[in-house]
Design a protein around this motif. Structure first.
Motif, PDB file in Angstrom:
ATOM      1  N   SER A   3       0.829  -1.204   0.000  1.00 17.25           N
ATOM      2  CA  SER A   3       0.000   0.000   0.000  1.00 17.25           C
ATOM      3  C   SER A   3       0.864   1.255   0.000  1.00 17.25           C
ATOM      4  O   SER A   3       0.610   2.196  -0.772  1.00 17.25           O
ATOM      5  CB  SER A   3      -0.928  -0.014   1.222  1.00 17.25           C
ATOM      6  OG  SER A   3      -1.638   1.203   1.318  1.00 17.25           O
ATOM      7  N   GLN A   4       1.889   1.279   0.847  1.00 22.64           N
ATOM      8  CA  GLN A   4       2.763   2.456   0.918  1.00 22.64           C
ATOM      9  C   GLN A   4       3.518   2.672  -0.381  1.00 22.64           C
ATOM     10  O   GLN A   4       3.691   3.808  -0.826  1.00 22.64           O
ATOM     11  CB  GLN A   4       3.752   2.297   2.077  1.00 22.64           C
ATOM     12  CG  GLN A   4       3.117   2.287   3.453  1.00 22.64           C
ATOM     13  CD  GLN A   4       4.155   2.120   4.544  1.00 22.64           C
ATOM     14  OE1 GLN A   4       5.128   2.874   4.621  1.00 22.64           O
ATOM     15  NE2 GLN A   4       3.973   1.126   5.397  1.00 22.64           N
ATOM     16  N   ASP A   7       1.074   4.012  -3.011  1.00 22.40           N
ATOM     17  CA  ASP A   7       0.783   5.415  -2.707  1.00 22.40           C
ATOM     18  C   ASP A   7       1.946   6.308  -3.125  1.00 22.40           C
ATOM     19  O   ASP A   7       1.741   7.413  -3.658  1.00 22.40           O
ATOM     20  CB  ASP A   7       0.508   5.594  -1.208  1.00 22.40           C
ATOM     21  CG  ASP A   7      -0.835   5.030  -0.785  1.00 22.40           C
ATOM     22  OD1 ASP A   7      -1.675   4.761  -1.667  1.00 22.40           O
ATOM     23  OD2 ASP A   7      -1.042   4.839   0.436  1.00 22.40           O
ATOM     24  N   LYS A 138      -6.710  -0.766  -6.527  1.00 23.90           N
ATOM     25  CA  LYS A 138      -6.593   0.353  -7.467  1.00 23.90           C
ATOM     26  C   LYS A 138      -7.112   0.019  -8.862  1.00 23.90           C
ATOM     27  O   LYS A 138      -7.055   0.863  -9.756  1.00 23.90           O
ATOM     28  CB  LYS A 138      -5.130   0.805  -7.569  1.00 23.90           C
ATOM     29  CG  LYS A 138      -4.515   1.265  -6.258  1.00 23.90           C
ATOM     30  CD  LYS A 138      -5.057   2.632  -5.835  1.00 23.90           C
ATOM     31  CE  LYS A 138      -4.348   3.129  -4.584  1.00 23.90           C
ATOM     32  NZ  LYS A 138      -4.820   4.481  -4.187  1.00 23.90           N
TER      33      LYS A 138
END
Length: 312
Positions: A3-4, A7, A138
């Motif tokens: 996730s990081q 992002d 996403k």
């Protein structure tokens, strides 16, 4: 961590992907697979692959020409590279932020974000995991160009699924990848077909390797031998696993002489050999590692240590 990383990817308009020197199919597969994945899902971004090209990997693709100014304000992602010394093109340090994606032991924890899993079969498998997260959260899609690269990296780093690093997850990932529209036969031919000169050198290896009672073996390929068979040092990477089918063999090392150094290629069927590689300035996986020697006397010390490891 997926996730990081995603992002962070979304925050940058320029992304430059690096991998290690003396690349293998997993280095190209994870690097180019990630490049094609990001280009497909973020067509507005500039995504480049850095590093010196290895002609033996022509069938996989080519890196880009990356200028110094491309690094200004760029996100740098380094795949399949355990330590900073082995990153191909040290300009990677000039980017704004660094992400490390790797499956080797994390002895050098460089980078601002790290996706490191030593249980993964390959860096390509980790890139697929990143995709799987992106698909779920996403809406990412996997283009065939990326699937082909990731599949190549996985089958090469697992020895066509024969190495202990192959897990149930590895097979699941491979099953997902082969749903994509690419020619597996053509890819396999690129990975495993050899010129006759290489096959002749392979015959030399079979006839001249030395095996100790401990189960350790070695063979030395000098520059004169390379010249005799018309083979480059780089091409010999295809022959590293040649001794794997020898009965009672535990581990082996193939030495390849170059102009100013000797490549040390270590493989094992059981004993852990990456510690030995570290003793000689290298590293890698427990069963597949590499290092560098700077004289045949030093190479002999590698052989002696390998014999000790296999005897214990």
């Amino acid at each position: 961590m997926n996730s990081q990383i995603i992002d962070t990817i979304e925050q940058y308009s320029k992304i430059i992907i690096h991998r290690h020197v003396r690349p293998d199919p997993d280095a190209y597969g994870s690097q180019l697979g990630l490049k094609y994945l990001l280009q497909h899902n973020y067509p507005e971004k500039q995504v480049l692959a850095a590093g010196e090209h290895d002609f033996t990997l022509d069938f996989l693709g080519y890196p880009d020409t990356v200028e110094d100014q491309n690094y200004a304000g760029a996100l740098v992602i380094v795949t399949d590279t355990a330590n900073t010394e082995r990153v191909d093109d040290q300009r990677y340090k000039t980017g704004e932020k660094i992400v490390k994606i790797d499956h080797h032991p994390n002895d050098d924890a460089y980078g601002d974000l790290l996706l490191v899993d030593t249980k993964a079969s390959s860096a390509s498998e980790l890139v697929f995991e990143l995709f799987a997260y992106g698909r779920q959260h996403k809406g990412w899609e996997l283009p065939a160009s990326a699937a082909r690269q990731l599949y190549a990296g996985i089958i090469a780093d697992t020895g066509r699924f024969l190495f202990p690093s192959t897990t149930e997850k590895t097979f699941d990932v491979a099953g997902e990848l082969i749903k994509a529209d690419f020619d597996r036969n053509e890819l396999h031919n690129g990975l495993y077909e050899m010129d006759r000169s290489l096959l002749h050198l392979q015959g030399y290896i079979y006839q001249n390797f030395v095996m100790e009672s401990s189960g350790a073996a070695h063979v030395k390929i000098t520059m004169d031998i390379l010249k005799e068979f018309g083979v480059t040092a780089t091409e010999t990477s295809l022959l590293v696993g040649s001794l794997g089918n020898v009965k009672d063999l535990k581990a082996w090392v193939i030495f390849i002489e170059e102009e100013n150094e000797i490549r040390v290629r270590l493989r094992s069927k059981g004993p852990v050999i990456n510690g030995l590689a570290k003793e000689f300035g290298g590293g890698g996986h427990p069963m597949a590692s590499g290092a560098t020697a700077y004289s045949w006397e030093e190479a002999d010390r590698v052989v002696a240590r390998l014999n000790e490891i296999c005897s214990s």
